[in-house]
Structures are given as C-alpha cells and as structure tokens.
Design a protein around this motif. Structure first.
Motif, PDB file in Angstrom:
ATOM      1  N   ALA A   1       0.799  -0.986  -0.092  1.00  0.00           N
ATOM      2  CA  ALA A   1       0.116   0.019   0.142  1.00  0.00           C
ATOM      3  C   ALA A   1       0.825   1.291  -0.010  1.00  0.00           C
ATOM      4  O   ALA A   1       2.056   1.174   0.633  1.00  0.00           O
ATOM      5  CB  ALA A   1      -0.627   0.090   1.145  1.00  0.00           C
ATOM      6  N   SER A   2       0.423   2.144  -0.745  1.00  0.00           N
ATOM      7  CA  SER A   2       1.129   3.456  -0.641  1.00  0.00           C
ATOM      8  C   SER A   2       0.359   4.118   0.433  1.00  0.00           C
ATOM      9  O   SER A   2      -0.616   4.028   0.861  1.00  0.00           O
ATOM     10  CB  SER A   2       0.895   4.189  -2.197  1.00  0.00           C
ATOM     11  OG  SER A   2      -0.569   4.509  -2.145  1.00  0.00           O
ATOM     12  N   GLY A   3       1.228   5.584   0.866  1.00  0.00           N
ATOM     13  CA  GLY A   3       0.648   6.325   1.776  1.00  0.00           C
ATOM     14  C   GLY A   3       1.023   6.213   3.050  1.00  0.00           C
ATOM     15  O   GLY A   3       1.531   5.092   3.473  1.00  0.00           O
ATOM     16  N   ARG A   4       0.992   7.261   4.131  1.00  0.00           N
ATOM     17  CA  ARG A   4       1.261   7.057   5.449  1.00  0.00           C
ATOM     18  C   ARG A   4       0.273   6.513   6.338  1.00  0.00           C
ATOM     19  O   ARG A   4       0.399   6.488   7.404  1.00  0.00           O
ATOM     20  CB  ARG A   4       1.880   8.313   5.768  1.00  0.00           C
ATOM     21  CG  ARG A   4       2.928   8.758   5.149  1.00  0.00           C
ATOM     22  CD  ARG A   4       3.919  10.221   5.263  1.00  0.00           C
ATOM     23  NE  ARG A   4       2.807  11.134   5.116  1.00  0.00           N
ATOM     24  CZ  ARG A   4       3.018  12.330   5.333  1.00  0.00           C
ATOM     25  NH1 ARG A   4       3.980  12.609   5.938  1.00  0.00           N
ATOM     26  NH2 ARG A   4       2.176  13.502   4.915  1.00  0.00           N
ATOM     27  N   THR A   5      -0.929   6.365   5.849  1.00  0.00           N
ATOM     28  CA  THR A   5      -1.966   6.064   6.580  1.00  0.00           C
ATOM     29  C   THR A   5      -2.492   4.718   6.675  1.00  0.00           C
ATOM     30  O   THR A   5      -3.857   4.269   6.923  1.00  0.00           O
ATOM     31  CB  THR A   5      -3.354   6.947   6.299  1.00  0.00           C
ATOM     32  OG1 THR A   5      -3.725   6.764   4.889  1.00  0.00           O
ATOM     33  CG2 THR A   5      -3.081   8.595   6.564  1.00  0.00           C
TER      34      THR A   5
ATOM     35  N   ASP B   1       2.060  -6.295   8.040  1.00  0.00           N
ATOM     36  CA  ASP B   1       3.238  -5.592   8.724  1.00  0.00           C
ATOM     37  C   ASP B   1       3.000  -4.036   8.487  1.00  0.00           C
ATOM     38  O   ASP B   1       3.147  -3.736   7.146  1.00  0.00           O
ATOM     39  CB  ASP B   1       4.287  -6.060   8.101  1.00  0.00           C
ATOM     40  CG  ASP B   1       5.649  -5.432   8.615  1.00  0.00           C
ATOM     41  OD1 ASP B   1       5.635  -4.625   9.261  1.00  0.00           O
ATOM     42  OD2 ASP B   1       6.766  -6.262   8.339  1.00  0.00           O
ATOM     43  N   ASN B   2       2.493  -3.153   9.470  1.00  0.00           N
ATOM     44  CA  ASN B   2       2.378  -1.996   9.216  1.00  0.00           C
ATOM     45  C   ASN B   2       3.598  -1.055   9.000  1.00  0.00           C
ATOM     46  O   ASN B   2       3.652   0.120   8.431  1.00  0.00           O
ATOM     47  CB  ASN B   2       1.466  -1.324  10.252  1.00  0.00           C
ATOM     48  CG  ASN B   2       0.061  -1.776  10.270  1.00  0.00           C
ATOM     49  OD1 ASN B   2      -0.426  -2.175   9.326  1.00  0.00           O
ATOM     50  ND2 ASN B   2      -0.619  -1.307  11.641  1.00  0.00           N
ATOM     51  N   ALA B   3       4.625  -1.646   9.348  1.00  0.00           N
ATOM     52  CA  ALA B   3       5.931  -0.803   9.200  1.00  0.00           C
ATOM     53  C   ALA B   3       6.359  -1.027   7.708  1.00  0.00           C
ATOM     54  O   ALA B   3       7.266  -0.067   7.190  1.00  0.00           O
ATOM     55  CB  ALA B   3       7.100  -1.399   9.939  1.00  0.00           C
ATOM     56  N   LYS B   4       5.877  -2.045   7.019  1.00  0.00           N
ATOM     57  CA  LYS B   4       6.321  -2.134   5.464  1.00  0.00           C
ATOM     58  C   LYS B   4       4.785  -1.727   4.676  1.00  0.00           C
ATOM     59  O   LYS B   4       5.016  -2.160   3.569  1.00  0.00           O
ATOM     60  CB  LYS B   4       6.606  -3.628   5.287  1.00  0.00           C
ATOM     61  CG  LYS B   4       7.973  -3.898   6.033  1.00  0.00           C
ATOM     62  CD  LYS B   4       8.294  -5.255   5.563  1.00  0.00           C
ATOM     63  CE  LYS B   4       9.690  -5.849   6.393  1.00  0.00           C
ATOM     64  NZ  LYS B   4       9.900  -7.177   5.846  1.00  0.00           N
ATOM     65  N   ASN B   5       3.834  -1.493   5.217  1.00  0.00           N
ATOM     66  CA  ASN B   5       2.675  -1.158   4.686  1.00  0.00           C
ATOM     67  C   ASN B   5       2.285  -2.270   3.784  1.00  0.00           C
ATOM     68  O   ASN B   5       2.005  -1.947   2.336  1.00  0.00           O
ATOM     69  CB  ASN B   5       2.898   0.239   3.717  1.00  0.00           C
ATOM     70  CG  ASN B   5       2.750   1.426   4.460  1.00  0.00           C
ATOM     71  OD1 ASN B   5       2.647   1.537   5.662  1.00  0.00           O
ATOM     72  ND2 ASN B   5       2.744   2.578   3.806  1.00  0.00           N
ATOM     73  N   THR B   6       2.239  -3.260   4.310  1.00  0.00           N
ATOM     74  CA  THR B   6       1.947  -4.791   3.329  1.00  0.00           C
ATOM     75  C   THR B   6       1.198  -5.575   4.171  1.00  0.00           C
ATOM     76  O   THR B   6       1.329  -5.603   5.449  1.00  0.00           O
ATOM     77  CB  THR B   6       3.341  -5.426   3.060  1.00  0.00           C
ATOM     78  OG1 THR B   6       4.033  -4.405   2.399  1.00  0.00           O
ATOM     79  CG2 THR B   6       2.966  -6.600   2.131  1.00  0.00           C
ATOM     80  N   VAL B   7       0.216  -6.035   3.522  1.00  0.00           N
ATOM     81  CA  VAL B   7      -0.577  -7.154   4.132  1.00  0.00           C
ATOM     82  C   VAL B   7      -0.378  -8.605   3.286  1.00  0.00           C
ATOM     83  O   VAL B   7      -0.236  -8.339   1.897  1.00  0.00           O
ATOM     84  CB  VAL B   7      -2.205  -6.810   3.806  1.00  0.00           C
ATOM     85  CG1 VAL B   7      -2.736  -6.448   2.205  1.00  0.00           C
ATOM     86  CG2 VAL B   7      -3.064  -7.809   4.603  1.00  0.00           C
ATOM     87  N   TYR B   8      -0.508  -9.362   3.964  1.00  0.00           N
ATOM     88  CA  TYR B   8      -0.266 -10.832   3.146  1.00  0.00           C
ATOM     89  C   TYR B   8      -1.481 -11.729   3.351  1.00  0.00           C
ATOM     90  O   TYR B   8      -2.284 -11.762   4.250  1.00  0.00           O
ATOM     91  CB  TYR B   8       1.005 -11.514   4.071  1.00  0.00           C
ATOM     92  CG  TYR B   8       2.293 -10.498   4.096  1.00  0.00           C
ATOM     93  CD1 TYR B   8       2.332 -10.053   5.176  1.00  0.00           C
ATOM     94  CD2 TYR B   8       3.146 -10.611   2.833  1.00  0.00           C
ATOM     95  CE1 TYR B   8       3.554  -9.106   5.353  1.00  0.00           C
ATOM     96  CE2 TYR B   8       4.220  -9.777   3.265  1.00  0.00           C
ATOM     97  CZ  TYR B   8       4.556  -8.975   3.967  1.00  0.00           C
ATOM     98  OH  TYR B   8       5.603  -8.243   4.121  1.00  0.00           O
TER      99      TYR B   8
END
Length: 122
Positions: free
Chosen positions: A24-28, A73-80
């Motif tokens: 995901a892009s963005g800081r939110t 992983d919110n630090a990586k802006n990624t969902v698996y």
C-alpha cells in the motif's frame, strides 16, 4: 488516497502453497482494515479474509478457514495472504482492499488493487 498493488500469484499444483502480498502507498496504512477477496471466472466476487487495523483481529470465509492466513506488517505497509493446501476451486483473481471500518462487507471497502491471478492445477 491509498494505492494497492498485489503480487505473488501464479500457477501451483493442488496441495501446494502461495503467499500473496499487497503493498500500500501512503502514510495512513495503519488506519485501514485490510481484506482479501477473490473472483473466479463466471462467479461473483467473494470475501476471503480480513485483518483489523493493528492486526490483532482476523476473520475468514468458511471455505478457506484453516488453510489461509491473513497478516499485515504496518511498518512495511503490506498485507499478506498465506495460502496452504490449495485446491482447484481456489483458482481466481485475488484482490486486496482497504476499509476504515473493520467488518465491512465488500461494498464498504474504499480502495482496491488490480488483482493477481492464482491458478491451481489438479
């Protein structure tokens, strides 16, 4: 605005595993609950799994419970989406999506990725 990009799809034999990622892009990113959906040819889109904003809560469709695991992983802006014991009926385009309201139906998701194809051969 949130932009979502899925990856990790492919062709796998029945009984195999795949791990899908959605960046995901963005800081939110941590403001959004995340979900995975899938759509097989000729069928309606269906819910697969969802994870809450901080990752502490998840829920699954009955058809994938015990085989698939959603995480983030919110630090990586990624969902698996870890998919094990895959079966031909899991063949579909898989989409990740974001919503501010954990527990929403598909109509409640505000942002969607472009999808990644998963094909399971028998």
């Amino acid at each position: 605005q949130v932009q979502l990009v899925e990856s990790g799809g492919g062709l796998v034999q029945a009984g195999g595993s795949l791990r899908l990622s959605c960046a995901a892009s963005g800081r939110t990113f941590s403001s959004y609950a995340m979900g995975w959906f899938r759509q097989a040819p000729g069928k309606e889109r269906e819910f697969v799994a969802a994870v809450s904003q901080r990752g502490g809560s998840t829920y699954y469709a009955n058809s994938v419970k015990g085989r698939f695991t959603i995480s983030r992983d919110n630090a990586k802006n990624t969902v698996y989406l870890q998919m094990n014991s895959l079966a031909p009926e899991d063949t579909a385009v898989y989409y990740c999506a974001a919503t501010v309201r954990y527990g929403s139906g598909s109509d409640g998701y505000d942002y969607w990725g472009q999808g990644t194809q998963v094909t399971v051969s028998s």
